[in-house]
Motif scaffolding. Structure first.
Motif, PDB file in Angstrom:
ATOM      1  N   ILE A   1     -20.203 -21.216  16.364  1.00 38.41           N
ATOM      2  CA  ILE A   1     -19.418 -20.922  17.561  1.00 38.41           C
ATOM      3  C   ILE A   1     -17.953 -20.726  17.180  1.00 38.41           C
ATOM      4  CG2 ILE A   1     -18.610 -21.841  19.774  1.00 38.41           C
ATOM      5  CD1 ILE A   1     -21.210 -23.277  20.089  1.00 38.41           C
ATOM      6  N   SER A   2     -17.341 -19.713  17.740  1.00 40.36           N
ATOM      7  CA  SER A   2     -15.917 -19.503  17.509  1.00 40.36           C
ATOM      8  C   SER A   2     -15.116 -20.688  18.044  1.00 40.36           C
ATOM      9  CB  SER A   2     -15.457 -18.227  18.210  1.00 40.36           C
ATOM     10  OG  SER A   2     -14.047 -18.142  18.221  1.00 40.36           O
ATOM     11  N   PRO A   3     -14.120 -21.163  17.298  1.00 42.50           N
ATOM     12  CA  PRO A   3     -13.287 -22.269  17.799  1.00 42.50           C
ATOM     13  C   PRO A   3     -12.632 -21.963  19.147  1.00 42.50           C
ATOM     14  CG  PRO A   3     -12.903 -21.931  15.463  1.00 42.50           C
ATOM     15  CD  PRO A   3     -13.765 -20.796  15.921  1.00 42.50           C
ATOM     16  N   ILE A   4     -12.326 -20.694  19.394  1.00 38.29           N
ATOM     17  CA  ILE A   4     -11.750 -20.321  20.679  1.00 38.29           C
ATOM     18  C   ILE A   4     -12.735 -20.620  21.805  1.00 38.29           C
ATOM     19  CG2 ILE A   4     -10.871 -18.414  22.073  1.00 38.29           C
ATOM     20  CD1 ILE A   4      -8.985 -19.150  19.867  1.00 38.29           C
ATOM     21  N   VAL A   5     -14.006 -20.300  21.565  1.00 30.70           N
ATOM     22  CA  VAL A   5     -15.035 -20.577  22.568  1.00 30.70           C
ATOM     23  C   VAL A   5     -15.136 -22.080  22.816  1.00 30.70           C
ATOM     24  CG1 VAL A   5     -17.503 -20.387  23.077  1.00 30.70           C
ATOM     25  CG2 VAL A   5     -16.307 -18.485  21.987  1.00 30.70           C
ATOM     26  N   ALA A   6     -15.050 -22.864  21.755  1.00 30.11           N
ATOM     27  CA  ALA A   6     -15.096 -24.320  21.909  1.00 30.11           C
ATOM     28  C   ALA A   6     -13.931 -24.808  22.758  1.00 30.11           C
ATOM     29  CB  ALA A   6     -15.071 -24.990  20.540  1.00 30.11           C
ATOM     30  N   GLY A   7     -12.740 -24.252  22.514  1.00 32.43           N
ATOM     31  CA  GLY A   7     -11.586 -24.638  23.313  1.00 32.43           C
ATOM     32  C   GLY A   7     -11.741 -24.286  24.776  1.00 32.43           C
ATOM     33  N   VAL A   8     -12.269 -23.092  25.041  1.00 38.57           N
ATOM     34  CA  VAL A   8     -12.495 -22.677  26.434  1.00 38.57           C
ATOM     35  C   VAL A   8     -13.528 -23.582  27.101  1.00 38.57           C
ATOM     36  CG1 VAL A   8     -13.357 -20.807  27.882  1.00 38.57           C
ATOM     37  CG2 VAL A   8     -11.814 -20.293  25.984  1.00 38.57           C
ATOM     38  N   ALA A   9     -14.553 -23.979  26.337  1.00 38.03           N
ATOM     39  CA  ALA A   9     -15.569 -24.882  26.888  1.00 38.03           C
ATOM     40  C   ALA A   9     -14.942 -26.202  27.316  1.00 38.03           C
ATOM     41  CB  ALA A   9     -16.666 -25.120  25.859  1.00 38.03           C
ATOM     42  N   TYR A  10     -14.011 -26.707  26.536  1.00 40.25           N
ATOM     43  CA  TYR A  10     -13.324 -27.942  26.917  1.00 40.25           C
ATOM     44  C   TYR A  10     -12.472 -27.742  28.165  1.00 40.25           C
ATOM     45  CZ  TYR A  10     -14.632 -30.843  22.950  1.00 40.25           C
ATOM     46  OH  TYR A  10     -15.337 -31.604  22.049  1.00 40.25           O
ATOM     47  N   LEU A  11     -11.948 -26.534  28.342  1.00 44.18           N
ATOM     48  CA  LEU A  11     -11.196 -26.256  29.570  1.00 44.18           C
ATOM     49  C   LEU A  11     -12.096 -26.385  30.793  1.00 44.18           C
ATOM     50  CD1 LEU A  11      -8.964 -23.176  28.606  1.00 44.18           C
ATOM     51  CD2 LEU A  11      -8.244 -25.542  28.912  1.00 44.18           C
ATOM     52  N   PHE A  12     -13.331 -25.889  30.678  1.00 45.51           N
ATOM     53  CA  PHE A  12     -14.261 -25.960  31.808  1.00 45.51           C
ATOM     54  C   PHE A  12     -14.751 -27.385  32.069  1.00 45.51           C
ATOM     55  CE2 PHE A  12     -14.665 -21.355  31.056  1.00 45.51           C
ATOM     56  CZ  PHE A  12     -14.596 -20.902  32.371  1.00 45.51           C
ATOM     57  N   VAL A  13     -14.673 -28.235  31.048  1.00 44.44           N
ATOM     58  CA  VAL A  13     -15.124 -29.611  31.218  1.00 44.44           C
ATOM     59  C   VAL A  13     -13.990 -30.513  31.684  1.00 44.44           C
ATOM     60  CG1 VAL A  13     -16.120 -31.626  30.063  1.00 44.44           C
ATOM     61  CG2 VAL A  13     -16.971 -29.338  29.531  1.00 44.44           C
ATOM     62  N   PHE A  14     -12.826 -30.418  31.027  1.00 46.51           N
ATOM     63  CA  PHE A  14     -11.729 -31.354  31.281  1.00 46.51           C
ATOM     64  C   PHE A  14     -10.545 -30.727  32.009  1.00 46.51           C
ATOM     65  CE2 PHE A  14     -13.884 -33.016  27.459  1.00 46.51           C
ATOM     66  CZ  PHE A  14     -14.206 -34.288  27.920  1.00 46.51           C
ATOM     67  N   GLY A  15     -10.648 -29.431  32.363  1.00 56.39           N
ATOM     68  CA  GLY A  15      -9.556 -28.793  33.077  1.00 56.39           C
ATOM     69  C   GLY A  15      -9.414 -29.308  34.503  1.00 56.39           C
ATOM     70  N   ALA A  16      -8.330 -28.921  35.143  1.00 58.60           N
ATOM     71  CA  ALA A  16      -8.066 -29.395  36.504  1.00 58.60           C
ATOM     72  C   ALA A  16      -9.176 -28.998  37.466  1.00 58.60           C
ATOM     73  CB  ALA A  16      -6.721 -28.853  36.988  1.00 58.60           C
ATOM     74  N   GLN A  17      -9.823 -27.866  37.221  1.00 61.97           N
ATOM     75  CA  GLN A  17     -10.932 -27.409  38.053  1.00 61.97           C
ATOM     76  C   GLN A  17     -12.278 -27.569  37.344  1.00 61.97           C
ATOM     77  OE1 GLN A  17     -10.154 -26.548  41.133  1.00 61.97           O
ATOM     78  NE2 GLN A  17      -7.971 -26.789  40.661  1.00 61.97           N
ATOM     79  N   GLY A  18     -12.301 -28.350  36.268  1.00 63.28           N
ATOM     80  CA  GLY A  18     -13.518 -28.505  35.493  1.00 63.28           C
ATOM     81  C   GLY A  18     -14.436 -29.586  36.039  1.00 63.28           C
ATOM     82  N   LEU A  19     -15.470 -29.893  35.269  1.00 67.33           N
ATOM     83  CA  LEU A  19     -16.465 -30.856  35.707  1.00 67.33           C
ATOM     84  C   LEU A  19     -15.901 -32.269  35.795  1.00 67.33           C
ATOM     85  CD1 LEU A  19     -19.531 -29.599  33.604  1.00 67.33           C
ATOM     86  CD2 LEU A  19     -19.097 -29.221  36.047  1.00 67.33           C
ATOM     87  N   LEU A  20     -15.163 -32.675  34.762  1.00 65.78           N
ATOM     88  CA  LEU A  20     -14.642 -34.037  34.712  1.00 65.78           C
ATOM     89  C   LEU A  20     -13.132 -34.113  34.904  1.00 65.78           C
ATOM     90  CD1 LEU A  20     -16.701 -35.343  31.640  1.00 65.78           C
ATOM     91  CD2 LEU A  20     -17.259 -35.544  34.073  1.00 65.78           C
ATOM     92  N   GLY A  21     -12.478 -32.965  34.890  1.00 62.40           N
ATOM     93  CA  GLY A  21     -11.024 -32.951  34.992  1.00 62.40           C
ATOM     94  C   GLY A  21     -10.474 -33.646  36.223  1.00 62.40           C
ATOM     95  N   PRO A  22     -10.976 -33.355  37.432  1.00 70.01           N
ATOM     96  CA  PRO A  22     -10.435 -34.016  38.628  1.00 70.01           C
ATOM     97  C   PRO A  22     -10.559 -35.542  38.572  1.00 70.01           C
ATOM     98  CG  PRO A  22     -11.720 -32.099  39.249  1.00 70.01           C
ATOM     99  CD  PRO A  22     -11.931 -32.293  37.778  1.00 70.01           C
ATOM    100  N   TYR A  23     -11.655 -36.042  38.034  1.00 65.88           N
ATOM    101  CA  TYR A  23     -11.846 -37.505  37.934  1.00 65.88           C
ATOM    102  C   TYR A  23     -10.771 -38.126  37.048  1.00 65.88           C
ATOM    103  CZ  TYR A  23     -13.809 -41.967  36.489  1.00 65.88           C
ATOM    104  OH  TYR A  23     -13.984 -43.300  36.191  1.00 65.88           O
TER     105      TYR A  23
END
Length: 291
Positions: free
Chosen positions: A113-135
């Motif tokens: 996996i490209s490191p950029i893709v890994a970084g974007v995946a973390y955005l979707f998980v821990f970002g302000a609108q991500g799965l765990l970000g709001p918590y």
């Protein structure tokens, strides 16, 4: 009267002196252009203003902070990946269970996996609108655009290094030594500490060295999750980019020499470890022949 035909000697690729010279010179030329040339340019540009300018560039507050942050992330990620690598290698080589090959494939996923893709995946998980970000935001915990995000991204991209060094060696060694220790009354931790780890210590050191080099040189995933805030979340590779964008070429190349130093240290470690492995193998062979 039978006639004996002369035996035809087998011709191998590269037997002709001219062919051998052409291949050697071609390899040397490509190596010089692709590898040695760029490294030489880095040091030439870094020391273009003299040793005083070079040291001043390294002593910049933002470069010192980026260097310290990079070392801090490495000090956290390398031990975690060493423990993780030992655990995974022990699990897949000493036990048989459904999904064993799948576990290995998942661990090696960061290589595909490209490191950029890994970084974007973390955005979707821990970002302000991500799965765990709001918590996390509700509880005042900042993951992205902060040091925790850099550590998580670095752990992701470096997870396979120790595992890939340990698994083939532990598979080749088999389970006989561990099973013998168990029959003598050793506990699982004693088997790991006294039998398994000493046998794979050199491979473990090399895996840790590779992991350290990748942590300190990681750019793609870290650039996504850190925000590249100067003096706050910029690691050494990100600091080099910031300096180069600001047209501070000497300062950028001076910082780059630190990463080249890490790479050279890794190569030296590889050479020493391979030499130690060869000597250990030679000693074992002599013991077997004498025994």
């Amino acid at each position: 009267m039978s006639q004996h035909r002369p035996k035809r000697t087998r011709v191998r690729v590269g037997d002709h002196p001219l062919t051998r010279r052409l291949i050697i010179w071609a390899v040397l030329a490509v190596t010089a252009v692709i590898l040695i040339g760029p490294l030489a340019v880095i040091f030439a540009e870094a020391f273009r203003g003299g040793i005083g300018t070079y040291l001043e560039a390294l002593a910049r507050p933002d470069t010192l902070y980026a260097t310290g942050l990079t070392l801090f992330v490495a000090l956290i990620c390398v031990p975690i990946n060493v423990v993780f690598g030992i655990a995974v290698a022990w699990t897949v080589t000493k036990f048989s269970f459904p999904g064993r090959n799948l576990l290995l494939a998942v661990v090696e996923l960061p290589f595909s996996i490209s490191p950029i893709v890994a970084g974007v995946a973390y955005l979707f998980v821990f970002g302000a609108q991500g799965l765990l970000g709001p918590y996390f935001l509700e509880h005042g915990i900042k993951i992205l655009f902060a040091v925790p995000g850099i550590i998580l991204a670095s752990l992701f991209v470096t997870a396979p290094f120790v595992v890939r060094e340990l698994v083939p060696l532990m598979m080749a060694q088999g389970r006989d030594a561990e099973e013998a220790a168990v029959t003598l009354g050793a506990t699982g931790f004693q088997v790991l500490r006294l039998v398994t780890l000493p046998n794979v210590s050199l491979a473990l050191l090399y895996g840790a060295a590779l992991c350290n080099a990748r942590v300190m040189g990681e750019f793609g995933a870290v650039s996504v999750v850190s925000g590249n805030i100067r003096g706050q979340t910029s690691t050494l590779p990100l600091q080099i980019e910031l300096l180069y964008q600001d047209s501070q070429v000497i300062a950028a190349f001076a910082a780059a020499t630190l990463l080249v130093g890490v790479a050279l240290f890794t190569l030296i470690a590889k050479f020493l470890i391979e030499r130690a492995q060869a000597k250990r193998h030679e000693i074992k062979t002599v013991d077997i022949l004498d025994g």
